[in-house]
Write a protein that holds these residues in place. Structure first.
Motif, PDB file in Angstrom:
ATOM      1  N   PHE A 183       0.931  -1.420  -0.209  1.00 46.58           N
ATOM      2  CA  PHE A 183      -0.265   0.196  -0.422  1.00 46.58           C
ATOM      3  C   PHE A 183       1.369   1.706  -0.209  1.00 46.58           C
ATOM      4  CE2 PHE A 183      -2.908  -2.836   2.037  1.00 46.58           C
ATOM      5  CZ  PHE A 183      -3.754  -2.687   0.793  1.00 46.58           C
ATOM      6  N   PHE A 184       0.727   2.232  -0.346  1.00 46.44           N
ATOM      7  CA  PHE A 184       0.929   3.228  -0.182  1.00 46.44           C
ATOM      8  C   PHE A 184      -0.629   4.597   0.177  1.00 46.44           C
ATOM      9  CE2 PHE A 184       0.108   6.111  -5.038  1.00 46.44           C
ATOM     10  CZ  PHE A 184      -0.491   4.641  -5.505  1.00 46.44           C
ATOM     11  N   VAL A 185       0.579   5.877   0.542  1.00 44.99           N
ATOM     12  CA  VAL A 185      -1.203   7.042   0.725  1.00 44.99           C
ATOM     13  C   VAL A 185      -1.093   7.293  -0.790  1.00 44.99           C
ATOM     14  CG1 VAL A 185      -1.422   9.010   2.163  1.00 44.99           C
ATOM     15  CG2 VAL A 185      -0.487   6.693   3.116  1.00 44.99           C
ATOM     16  N   SER A 186      -2.438   7.944  -0.573  1.00 45.73           N
ATOM     17  CA  SER A 186      -2.810   8.571  -2.084  1.00 45.73           C
ATOM     18  C   SER A 186      -4.003   9.799  -1.844  1.00 45.73           C
ATOM     19  CB  SER A 186      -3.473   7.534  -3.299  1.00 45.73           C
ATOM     20  OG  SER A 186      -3.867   8.420  -4.535  1.00 45.73           O
ATOM     21  N   LEU A 187      -3.890  10.601  -2.221  1.00 42.94           N
ATOM     22  CA  LEU A 187      -5.342  11.607  -2.915  1.00 42.94           C
ATOM     23  C   LEU A 187      -6.374  10.687  -2.923  1.00 42.94           C
ATOM     24  CD1 LEU A 187      -2.967  14.555  -4.100  1.00 42.94           C
ATOM     25  CD2 LEU A 187      -4.035  14.006  -1.744  1.00 42.94           C
ATOM     26  N   LYS A 188      -5.703   9.892  -4.539  1.00 44.39           N
ATOM     27  CA  LYS A 188      -6.903   9.442  -4.444  1.00 44.39           C
ATOM     28  C   LYS A 188      -7.648   7.926  -3.979  1.00 44.39           C
ATOM     29  CE  LYS A 188      -9.653   8.332  -9.191  1.00 44.39           C
ATOM     30  NZ  LYS A 188      -9.237   7.371 -10.164  1.00 44.39           N
ATOM     31  N   ALA A 189      -8.274   7.918  -3.128  1.00 45.24           N
ATOM     32  CA  ALA A 189      -8.671   6.758  -2.806  1.00 45.24           C
ATOM     33  C   ALA A 189      -9.182   5.479  -3.216  1.00 45.24           C
ATOM     34  CB  ALA A 189      -9.566   6.527  -1.192  1.00 45.24           C
ATOM     35  N   GLN A 195       3.289  13.069   3.881  1.00 48.09           N
ATOM     36  CA  GLN A 195       3.375  12.317   2.756  1.00 48.09           C
ATOM     37  C   GLN A 195       3.542  12.580   1.655  1.00 48.09           C
ATOM     38  OE1 GLN A 195       4.834   8.515   0.501  1.00 48.09           O
ATOM     39  NE2 GLN A 195       5.286   9.738   2.555  1.00 48.09           N
ATOM     40  N   THR A 196       1.861  13.571   1.110  1.00 41.25           N
ATOM     41  CA  THR A 196       1.834  14.712  -0.440  1.00 41.25           C
ATOM     42  C   THR A 196       2.703  14.923  -1.211  1.00 41.25           C
ATOM     43  OG1 THR A 196       0.296  15.358   1.197  1.00 41.25           O
ATOM     44  CG2 THR A 196       0.215  15.851  -0.967  1.00 41.25           C
ATOM     45  N   GLU A 197       4.316  15.028  -1.181  1.00 40.09           N
ATOM     46  CA  GLU A 197       5.392  15.495  -1.543  1.00 40.09           C
ATOM     47  C   GLU A 197       5.755  14.326  -2.477  1.00 40.09           C
ATOM     48  OE1 GLU A 197       9.431  17.875  -0.961  1.00 40.09           O
ATOM     49  OE2 GLU A 197       7.553  18.213   0.453  1.00 40.09           O
ATOM     50  N   VAL A 234       0.308   6.134   9.588  1.00 36.30           N
ATOM     51  CA  VAL A 234       1.276   5.501   9.664  1.00 36.30           C
ATOM     52  C   VAL A 234       2.453   6.251   8.854  1.00 36.30           C
ATOM     53  CG1 VAL A 234       2.308   2.765   9.070  1.00 36.30           C
ATOM     54  CG2 VAL A 234       3.564   4.361  10.907  1.00 36.30           C
ATOM     55  N   LEU A 235       1.932   6.363   7.819  1.00 39.86           N
ATOM     56  CA  LEU A 235       2.193   6.914   6.228  1.00 39.86           C
ATOM     57  C   LEU A 235       2.345   8.411   6.323  1.00 39.86           C
ATOM     58  CD1 LEU A 235       1.908   4.246   3.992  1.00 39.86           C
ATOM     59  CD2 LEU A 235       3.567   4.160   5.215  1.00 39.86           C
ATOM     60  N   MET A 236       1.258   9.033   6.374  1.00 39.53           N
ATOM     61  CA  MET A 236       0.925   9.862   6.455  1.00 39.53           C
ATOM     62  C   MET A 236       1.917  11.024   6.733  1.00 39.53           C
ATOM     63  SD  MET A 236      -3.559   9.674   7.124  1.00 39.53           S
ATOM     64  CE  MET A 236      -3.740  11.161   7.363  1.00 39.53           C
TER      65      MET A 236
END
Lengths: 387, 192
Positions: A254-260, A297-299, A333-335
């Motif tokens: 998994f990774f964090v994404s803007l588009k869920a 994480q956004t960047e 934890v990733l955010m």
């Protein structure tokens, strides 16, 4: 008499083992000059662990094994940078000393598998590089112009990957998922993380930071904070999955994404019914971007996605699992991790067959190797973007 | 015939005509009056007649990680939140041969819709935290079971937020961030 015969045969077997090079290692060395760097490759007929020591005069690579060949000197007359490589055997362990023609820096080094290769890309030291660049500016002025005309996007900033943060999920009173045989997620994640740490340190020579090294409870916020404070270049969170469906199986990254949206599942759903496409667009409004999120994480989302892809591919190959694709979800934890960050779910503890596998140390070793290979390929990919 | 008799007969005829006319007009006006009365009664009947809404409730199956739809028809209550509550009952009750990603003992404490934000807030009892089985999969299954079902069936709901005993929670079991509202992820659904 029979006892004597037994000892005799045992001695014979032992002497054969000692004389026969069962654990022998052969390493072929080669070097090529490329535009801007010199590549040095040590190719082994089997894998080996190593330590690197770099000084102004040269490079020293210490192996944990002894080579079948005796001490030797290999000279590189045509190389721009490498003068000679001296192979020595000390205390039954081999080492290579790479003598340089001029000051140098290790631009990058990485390991390739099948066959095992330890690769170094060496460049002249920054001082020399600067002189070269300043003269090259005039010489290749037209090339630069061409790049501008084609709007060629060059990476703005180069960050060498030096430190990796491994996060063994859960710990202490936070057990995580629990299998029917009372196998706990917190124990598995720690085991895999330690194996992964060892692989990264021994094969890539990178520094590894662990968010926990024992059975301790660490808050989610402080895990990312530790990685940020230690200026880690990569964050790998290791977990074991659980599901309400007992049949659920396979690794997921998994990774964090803007588009869920789970891309693979989305494509499937889209195939089944196009109305999903319309509904999905509704969810992509600007509001989403505002809420998702005030996070560090956004960047790094693009890089995280690539890292997740490399790791997932390796897990699929090694564990012979069907590709479940890389997934996206808002992991706490990733955010706040200010670096490429992924969360690896190695298997489902809720699945009885996978629980059995998770008990085996050999399986955990394979998982760690798959994650390590994914990381290594990502490092190679990242470095190649700059050349 | 004497003039008196003729006048008498004409007068009687006029009176008869007038009376008949009055009777005719009265019957006509009463008929006219009856019409709206009938219409009124009909409209009253329409109000009383319950309206129904067709819904697709998505449930997990053991074989697939995608939720599959089951069709329901719900009576449309006058208050919107009541409709959401009825829908919530369907989700909490579950469906035979399908998997319900909710631990036993978990109940809904309250539900409210914030119109300005198109946000539905679901507040569960503390059993949710106590009994929830750990895992990324379990958390995602639980979250998108509610988010996708509500957002798919009620277009006005664009996001869903969860709370436990009236309080915001960080995560369910240490994975997914629960402090922000969730938008639908229709990747979990198969619309067959």
């Amino acid at each position: 008499m029979t006892k004597f015969m037994k000892y005799k045969s045992l001695l014979l077997v032992l002497s054969l083992l000692v004389s026969f090079p069962v654990f022998s290692l052969t390493v072929n060395i080669r070097s090529f000059d490329h535009e801007g760097f010199t590549r040095l490759v040590f190719e082994g007929d089997s894998g080996f662990e190593y330590k690197i020591e770099s000084s102004k005069k040269g490079l020293e690579i210490r192996l944990n094994k002894k080579l079948t060949i005796k001490s030797s000197i290999t000279t590189f007359h045509d190389s721009r940078l490498i003068d000679k490589i001296i192979h020595k055997v000390e205390r039954k362990k081999s080492s290579f000393t790479v003598k340089m023609k001029s000051p140098y820096t290790i631009d990058r080094h990485f390991v390739l598998e099948r066959p095992f290769r330890l690769v170094f890309d060496l460049v002249k030291s920054p001082g020399e590089e600067r002189i070269q660049q300043s003269t090259g500016m005039k010489k290749y002025g037209n090339v630069q112009q061409e790049d501008q005309d084609f709007n060629y996007e060059r990476p703005k900033k180069r960050t060498l990957i030096e430190r990796i943060c491994i996060d063994p999920g859960h710990g202490g009173s936070n057990f995580g998922a629990i299998g029917k045989s009372n196998l706990m997620e917190k124990d598995i994640t720690l085991k895999v993380s330690k194996k992964l740490k060892r692989l990264i340190e021994s094969r890539l020579g990178l520094r590894v930071i662990m968010t926990r090294t024992g059975d301790a409870e660490v808050s989610l916020d402080s895990r990312a904070a530790l990685a940020n404070n230690q200026k880690a270049n990569m964050f790998i969170s290791i977990h074991v999955n659980g599901s309400f469906r007992k049949a659920a199986n396979g690794p997921e990254t998994f990774f964090v994404s803007l588009k869920a949206t789970d891309q693979e599942a989305f494509r499937l759903a889209e195939k089944e019914n196009k109305s999903f496409e319309e509904i999905d667009k509704m969810a992509e409004d600007d509001e989403l971007k505002l809420i998702l999120w005030n996070m560090a994480q956004t960047e790094y989302i693009k890089d995280s996605s690539k890292l997740a892809e490399f790791i997932q591919n390796e897990l699929n190959i090694l564990l012979h699992t069907t590709n479940r694709g890389v997934k996206q979800a808002p992991f706490k934890v990733l955010m706040q991790a200010a670096m490429p960050a992924v969360l690896v779910e190695i298997a489902f503890l809720s699945n009885p067959a996978e629980e059995k596998k998770l008990k085996k140390d050999s399986f955990l070793e394979e998982v760690a190797l798959a994650i390590y290979t994914g990381i290594n390929k990502y490092i190679y990919y990242q470095n190649s973007r700059y050349y | 015939m004497s003039k008196k008799i003729i006048y008498g007969l004409v007068g009687a005829a006029v009176v008869f005509f007038i009376i008949s006319l009055i009777i005719f007009l009265q019957s006509d006006s009463s008929a006219e009056k009856a019409k709206p009365a009938e219409a009124q009664s009909k409209s009253v009947e329409k109000v009383e007649e319950p309206e129904f809404i067709n819904l697709k409730v998505f449930f997990y199956t053991e074989r697939s990680r995608y939720m599959r739809p089951v069709l329901y028809e719900l009576e449309f209550p006058p208050i919107r939140e009541d409709l959401y509550l009825k829908f919530m009952d369907l989700l909490l009750k579950g469906e035979e041969n399908y998997i319900k990603p909710i631990p036993e003992g978990v109940t809904l404490r309250s539900l409210y819709y914030i119109e300005d934000e198109n946000l539905l807030v679901l507040d569960f009892n503390e059993e949710l935290i106590i009994k929830f089985p750990a895992g990324t999969g379990t958390e995602l299954e639980f979250i998108y079971f509610f988010v996708d079902n509500f957002c798919y069936n009620f277009k006005e709901i664009k996001k869903v937020m969860f709370s436990v005993a009236g309080n915001n929670i960080k995560t369910l079991t240490g994975h997914i961030d629960m402090e922000n509202p969730f938008y639908p992820n229709y990747g979990y659904l198969i619309d067959q």
